[in-house]
Design an enzyme around this catalytic site. Structure first.
Site, PDB file in Angstrom:
ATOM      1  CB  CYS A 128      -0.912   0.021   1.228  1.00  0.00           C
ATOM      2  SG  CYS A 128      -1.963   1.504   1.298  1.00  0.00           S
ATOM      3  CB  CYS A 131      -1.963   4.652   4.488  1.00  0.00           C
ATOM      4  SG  CYS A 131      -3.392   3.941   3.650  1.00  0.00           S
ATOM      5  CB  SER A 132      -0.633   0.516   6.631  1.00  0.00           C
ATOM      6  OG  SER A 132      -1.590   1.098   7.505  1.00  0.00           O
ATOM      7  CB  CYS A 133      -4.954  -0.296   2.308  1.00  0.00           C
ATOM      8  SG  CYS A 133      -5.566   1.410   2.368  1.00  0.00           S
TER       9      CYS A 133
END
Length: 230
Positions: A128, A131-133
């Site tokens: 991602c 961000c950190s999906c």
């Protein structure tokens, strides 16, 4: 590349002599306190509870959910079933979301999931970049390295180099395809079934499926042998 070493991310403070006095057990008194991040979280939780903004029982439920019911074991069951059932595998690759919903594996941070299959010609890898999906309902909470700036930036620029740092060196003829997760779409890698797993049933196969193999930064492998209790 940073990997799973959460202690590297904790803040360290210099303590004066008064902070290092030994306790009755002989250890410094501050060694019995939670780590700095844990102490901050506990303090914030206490304040929110006192103000009536959160329910402690709800917090306990969330912690229990993500510590025991949500995690890579869910994704591993999906992969193992796909290895054993050709019809399920085909449907999973066509439209995974309704199948996962029927299995109770669609939820927060995983409402829409696409499954991509590794083959001898193509190796898939998930990142991602913003961000950190991450598909929490299938893999649990994302590891520290997945959220790092280094992984997010380098995975799309030099995927083979990143994979090599995870110990995964792909054959020259196998290309790498990088999938960028978004708030609307999460990805799960369906790794190739190891030849050495032939003859195993679905439950045994699930133990071969690692979290990293479902992100694309690793491969399935036999589980570590269980040590007998003395």
């Amino acid at each position: 590349m940073p990997h799973d070493h959460p202690d590297h991310h904790q803040r360290h403070h210099r303590h004066g002599a008064q902070d290092a006095q030994p306790s009755a057990s002989g250890a410094p008194a501050h060694s019995h306190l939670p780590s700095d991040p844990a102490l901050r979280v506990k303090t914030l939780e206490t304040i929110l509870v006192q103000k009536g903004l959160i329910d402690p029982a709800a917090i306990d439920t969330l912690i229990e959910t993500y510590s025991s019911r949500v995690g890579p074991q869910n994704g591993a069951k999906v992969v193992a079933r796909a290895w054993c059932e050709p019809a399920f595998r085909a449907a999973l690759l066509t439209d995974a979301t309704p199948l996962l919903a029927d299995m109770g594996l669609i939820g927060r941070q995983g409402e829409h999931v696409v499954v991509v299959e590794n083959t001898p010609q193509v190796h898939n890898m998930v990142v991602c970049t913003l961000c950190s999906c991450y598909p929490w309902s299938l893999l649990g909470i994302p590891p520290t390295w997945y959220k790092s700036d280094a992984y997010r930036a380098r995975a799309v620029r030099e995927p083979r180099g990143v994979l090599a740092e995870f110990g995964l060196c792909l054959p020259e003829g196998q290309s790498v395809r990088v999938w960028d997760s978004t708030a609307e779409m999460r990805y799960l890698v369906l790794p190739m079934r190891p030849e050495a797993s032939a003859g195993l049933d679905e439950a045994a196969l699930a133990a071969w499926v690692t979290r990293n193999s479902m992100i694309g930064t690793g491969l399935p492998h036999p589980p570590a042998p269980t040590q007998a209790q003395p």
